[in-house]
Design a protein around this motif. Structure first.
Motif, PDB file in Angstrom:
ATOM      1  N   ARG A  50       0.826  -1.203   0.000  1.00  8.47           N
ATOM      2  CA  ARG A  50       0.000   0.000   0.000  1.00  8.47           C
ATOM      3  C   ARG A  50       0.866   1.261   0.000  1.00  8.47           C
ATOM      4  O   ARG A  50       0.566   2.232  -0.703  1.00  8.47           O
ATOM      5  N   GLU A  51       1.941   1.264   0.764  1.00 11.83           N
ATOM      6  CA  GLU A  51       2.851   2.410   0.793  1.00 11.83           C
ATOM      7  C   GLU A  51       3.515   2.610  -0.567  1.00 11.83           C
ATOM      8  O   GLU A  51       3.632   3.745  -1.047  1.00 11.83           O
ATOM      9  N   ILE A  52       3.937   1.523  -1.184  1.00 15.14           N
ATOM     10  CA  ILE A  52       4.577   1.613  -2.495  1.00 15.14           C
ATOM     11  C   ILE A  52       3.601   2.170  -3.527  1.00 15.14           C
ATOM     12  O   ILE A  52       3.938   3.043  -4.334  1.00 15.14           O
ATOM     13  N   GLU A  53       2.370   1.667  -3.483  1.00 12.71           N
ATOM     14  CA  GLU A  53       1.346   2.159  -4.413  1.00 12.71           C
ATOM     15  C   GLU A  53       1.083   3.645  -4.195  1.00 12.71           C
ATOM     16  O   GLU A  53       1.001   4.424  -5.148  1.00 12.71           O
ATOM     17  N   SER A  54       0.954   4.047  -2.925  1.00 13.77           N
ATOM     18  CA  SER A  54       0.676   5.449  -2.620  1.00 13.77           C
ATOM     19  C   SER A  54       1.826   6.349  -3.047  1.00 13.77           C
ATOM     20  O   SER A  54       1.614   7.440  -3.588  1.00 13.77           O
ATOM     21  N   ALA A  55       3.059   5.889  -2.822  1.00 16.00           N
ATOM     22  CA  ALA A  55       4.231   6.673  -3.217  1.00 16.00           C
ATOM     23  C   ALA A  55       4.287   6.840  -4.736  1.00 16.00           C
ATOM     24  O   ALA A  55       4.620   7.914  -5.245  1.00 16.00           O
ATOM     25  N   ALA A  56       3.937   5.777  -5.461  1.00 19.09           N
ATOM     26  CA  ALA A  56       3.957   5.838  -6.930  1.00 19.09           C
ATOM     27  C   ALA A  56       2.890   6.783  -7.461  1.00 19.09           C
ATOM     28  O   ALA A  56       3.156   7.608  -8.352  1.00 19.09           O
ATOM     29  N   LEU A  57       1.678   6.675  -6.922  1.00 22.17           N
ATOM     30  CA  LEU A  57       0.596   7.548  -7.371  1.00 22.17           C
ATOM     31  C   LEU A  57       0.905   9.012  -7.049  1.00 22.17           C
ATOM     32  O   LEU A  57       0.623   9.908  -7.853  1.00 22.17           O
ATOM     33  N   THR A  58       1.483   9.240  -5.883  1.00 19.93           N
ATOM     34  CA  THR A  58       1.834  10.613  -5.488  1.00 19.93           C
ATOM     35  C   THR A  58       2.907  11.172  -6.394  1.00 19.93           C
ATOM     36  O   THR A  58       2.860  12.349  -6.787  1.00 19.93           O
ATOM     37  N   LEU A  59       3.895  10.360  -6.755  1.00 23.34           N
ATOM     38  CA  LEU A  59       4.943  10.825  -7.666  1.00 23.34           C
ATOM     39  C   LEU A  59       4.349  11.245  -9.001  1.00 23.34           C
ATOM     40  O   LEU A  59       4.733  12.275  -9.567  1.00 23.34           O
ATOM     41  N   GLY A  60       3.387  10.468  -9.509  1.00 29.57           N
ATOM     42  CA  GLY A  60       2.734  10.845 -10.754  1.00 29.57           C
ATOM     43  C   GLY A  60       2.023  12.180 -10.645  1.00 29.57           C
ATOM     44  O   GLY A  60       2.105  13.025 -11.547  1.00 29.57           O
ATOM     45  N   ARG A  61       1.342  12.400  -9.529  1.00 25.99           N
ATOM     46  CA  ARG A  61       0.643  13.671  -9.307  1.00 25.99           C
ATOM     47  C   ARG A  61       1.638  14.826  -9.180  1.00 25.99           C
ATOM     48  O   ARG A  61       1.390  15.936  -9.678  1.00 25.99           O
ATOM     49  N   VAL A  62       2.766  14.573  -8.523  1.00 29.63           N
ATOM     50  CA  VAL A  62       3.802  15.601  -8.384  1.00 29.63           C
ATOM     51  C   VAL A  62       4.332  16.007  -9.753  1.00 29.63           C
ATOM     52  O   VAL A  62       4.451  17.197 -10.067  1.00 29.63           O
ATOM     53  N   HIS A  63       4.640  15.021 -10.583  1.00 32.58           N
ATOM     54  CA  HIS A  63       5.158  15.336 -11.920  1.00 32.58           C
ATOM     55  C   HIS A  63       4.128  16.094 -12.756  1.00 32.58           C
ATOM     56  O   HIS A  63       4.473  17.040 -13.478  1.00 32.58           O
ATOM     57  N   CYS A  64       2.869  15.686 -12.682  1.00 29.01           N
ATOM     58  CA  CYS A  64       1.820  16.385 -13.443  1.00 29.01           C
ATOM     59  C   CYS A  64       1.669  17.823 -12.980  1.00 29.01           C
ATOM     60  O   CYS A  64       1.511  18.737 -13.788  1.00 29.01           O
ATOM     61  N   SER A  65       1.728  18.029 -11.667  1.00 30.37           N
ATOM     62  CA  SER A  65       1.598  19.379 -11.130  1.00 30.37           C
ATOM     63  C   SER A  65       2.780  20.252 -11.546  1.00 30.37           C
ATOM     64  O   SER A  65       2.608  21.410 -11.958  1.00 30.37           O
ATOM     65  N   MET A  66       3.987  19.710 -11.476  1.00 36.01           N
ATOM     66  CA  MET A  66       5.173  20.502 -11.781  1.00 36.01           C
ATOM     67  C   MET A  66       5.293  20.833 -13.261  1.00 36.01           C
ATOM     68  O   MET A  66       6.055  21.720 -13.645  1.00 36.01           O
ATOM     69  N   ALA A  67       4.532  20.133 -14.113  1.00 40.76           N
ATOM     70  CA  ALA A  67       4.574  20.416 -15.547  1.00 40.76           C
ATOM     71  C   ALA A  67       4.072  21.816 -15.871  1.00 40.76           C
ATOM     72  O   ALA A  67       4.423  22.384 -16.911  1.00 40.76           O
ATOM     73  N   SER A  68       3.262  22.398 -14.984  1.00 41.16           N
ATOM     74  CA  SER A  68       2.722  23.740 -15.226  1.00 41.16           C
ATOM     75  C   SER A  68       3.482  24.833 -14.472  1.00 41.16           C
ATOM     76  O   SER A  68       3.047  25.976 -14.417  1.00 41.16           O
ATOM     77  N   LEU A  69       4.618  24.480 -13.912  1.00 38.42           N
ATOM     78  CA  LEU A  69       5.412  25.427 -13.127  1.00 38.42           C
ATOM     79  C   LEU A  69       6.353  26.219 -14.023  1.00 38.42           C
ATOM     80  O   LEU A  69       6.976  25.662 -14.929  1.00 38.42           O
TER      81      LEU A  69
END
Length: 227
Positions: free
Chosen positions: A108-127
């Motif tokens: 569960r931690e690995i899954e959450s870390a992976a999903l969060t990383l994807g969200r981080v990258h998507c968010s930073m694309a507009s920075l």
């Protein structure tokens, strides 16, 4: 500068207790309890105390927080627009304290870390990214890696270990050719965390990530480096 002097520059309430934090590999950290809650004070080592990079990191944290990511933007100073204090060759900063548990290795931690990383990258694309960040070198030091491999080769110098030594040389040659060469050159760039690993995360009891930290290696690189 003493931690008490630093806290006087922030509007975070009356200080009740200051506790040194264990862990971390570079900076000096404190948990600060006030009548307005818990805060985290960090004194950066000199190599991580370049003002322009810290300003970018703080802007990045505000951007991610606005997109709902589990990060903790810096507190503003009482006066001026900055969010940090320059103390000779070191920088102090204060954020909200994050309660959580360290990585235990659950799926569960690995899954959450992976999903969060994807969200981080998507968010930073507009920075908006300044040129100084786009030209910043990658976090890992390839010369240091090569030096470590050279030392390892001397450890594996016994004739009985020749196969292991040759395998290590082949792996590094392939890494240089494919990852740092053809693969690296072909992939799209973006802002990445730069040091995304379990020691820079905290989780709740259910294994959901509640905090991502230490964006001081953030830079303009291929997102694969965070994986």
């Amino acid at each position: 500068m003493r931690i008490e002097e630093v806290l006087d520059h922030y509007d975070i309430g009356r200080t009740l207790e200051i506790l040194p934090c264990k862990g971390g590999t570079a900076n000096q950290n404190f948990r600060v309890e006030t009548d307005r809650g818990s805060f985290f004070a960090k004194c950066r080592v000199p190599r991580l105390s370049k003002a322009d990079l810290v300003r970018f990191e703080h802007a990045l944290l505000r951007h991610l927080a606005n997109d709902g990511l589990p990060v903790f933007p810096p507190e503003a100073l009482r006066e001026g627009s900055d969010t940090f204090i320059l103390d000779e060759d070191r920088i102090w900063e204060v954020t909200r304290f994050c309660e959580g548990t360290t990585f235990a290795g659950s799926s569960r931690e690995i899954e959450s870390a992976a999903l969060t990383l994807g969200r981080v990258h998507c968010s930073m694309a507009s920075l908006d990214v300044p040129s100084s960040i786009m030209d910043r070198p990658i976090h890992e030091n390839r010369a240091q890696i090569a030096d470590s491999l050279e030392q390892a080769a001397s450890v594996l110098s016994h004739p009985s270990l020749v196969k292991q030594r040759e395998a290590m040389a082949r792996c590094f040659a392939r890494l240089e050719d494919e990852y740092y060469g053809r693969i690296d050159a072909s992939l799209q760039r973006g802002v990445i965390h730069g040091d995304y690993h379990p020691l820079n995360m905290l989780f709740d009891e259910g294994g959901t990530i509640v905090g991502v930290f230490d964006f001081n290696a953030a830079g303009w690189q291929i997102p694969l480096r965070d994986v």
